[in-house]
Motif scaffolding. Structure first.
Motif, PDB file in Angstrom:
ATOM      1  N   ALA A  74      34.263  40.793  14.778  1.00 14.30           N
ATOM      2  CA  ALA A  74      34.583  39.639  15.624  1.00 14.30           C
ATOM      3  C   ALA A  74      33.661  38.455  15.339  1.00 14.30           C
ATOM      4  N   ARG A  75      32.481  38.719  14.799  1.00 14.43           N
ATOM      5  CA  ARG A  75      31.541  37.630  14.535  1.00 14.43           C
ATOM      6  C   ARG A  75      32.031  36.704  13.418  1.00 14.43           C
ATOM      7  N   MET A 116      33.389  41.075   3.639  1.00 16.06           N
ATOM      8  CA  MET A 116      32.135  41.376   4.318  1.00 16.06           C
ATOM      9  C   MET A 116      32.268  42.510   5.345  1.00 16.06           C
ATOM     10  N   ASN A 117      33.448  42.722   5.873  1.00 18.87           N
ATOM     11  CA  ASN A 117      33.663  43.808   6.834  1.00 18.87           C
ATOM     12  C   ASN A 117      34.070  45.114   6.159  1.00 18.87           C
TER      13      ASN A 117
END
Length: 134
Positions: A8-9, A89-90
């Motif tokens: 979520a960031r 990135m996730n």
């Protein structure tokens, strides 16, 4: 930046640039995010390329769209690139997807509609979804 992010960031709403200067500012911010995270990408995906090669590939992807001037097209490219960044990135991608993003150049000669018609296929319609950073 750390190698793992809270999903979520990294989420961002789609934005519309008010003018070319704002669009340029957003592109540079996104480029810096990609550039700064190159070491994390290389180490977390255990890629067998140096960080400098990953940064060079990122630069080439951004340079490919350098002369796009339509503000709406720029906004779409920014949104797509940010989605790729978030997925990378996730760790929502496999190692081969990331290597495809970094190493596979997307340089094809442009063909007219008639050339595509005569060949009997549209190459852009069959391009895989994980074809790269904008």
């Amino acid at each position: 930046m750390s190698a793992f992010y809270v999903p979520a960031r990294l989420a961002q709403p789609t934005r519309v640039s008010a003018n070319p200067a704002e669009a340029r500012k957003r592109v540079l911010k996104l480029y810096r995010e990609w550039y700064r995270c190159a070491p994390d990408i290389v180490s977390s995906y255990e890629l067998s390329i140096p960080v400098s090669a990953a940064r060079y590939a990122i630069r080439q992807r951004f340079e490919y769209n350098r002369y796009v001037t339509d503000p709406k097209a720029i906004d779409v490219l920014i949104a797509k690139s940010h989605m790729e960044f978030q997925e990378t990135m996730n760790h929502w991608k496999m190692r081969d997807h990331v290597l495809g993003l970094l190493l596979k150049p997307k340089q094809r000669p442009q063909k007219t509609f008639m050339q595509k018609f005569i060949e009997g296929r549209d190459e852009e319609a069959i391009t895989p979804a994980a074809s790269g950073i904008v």
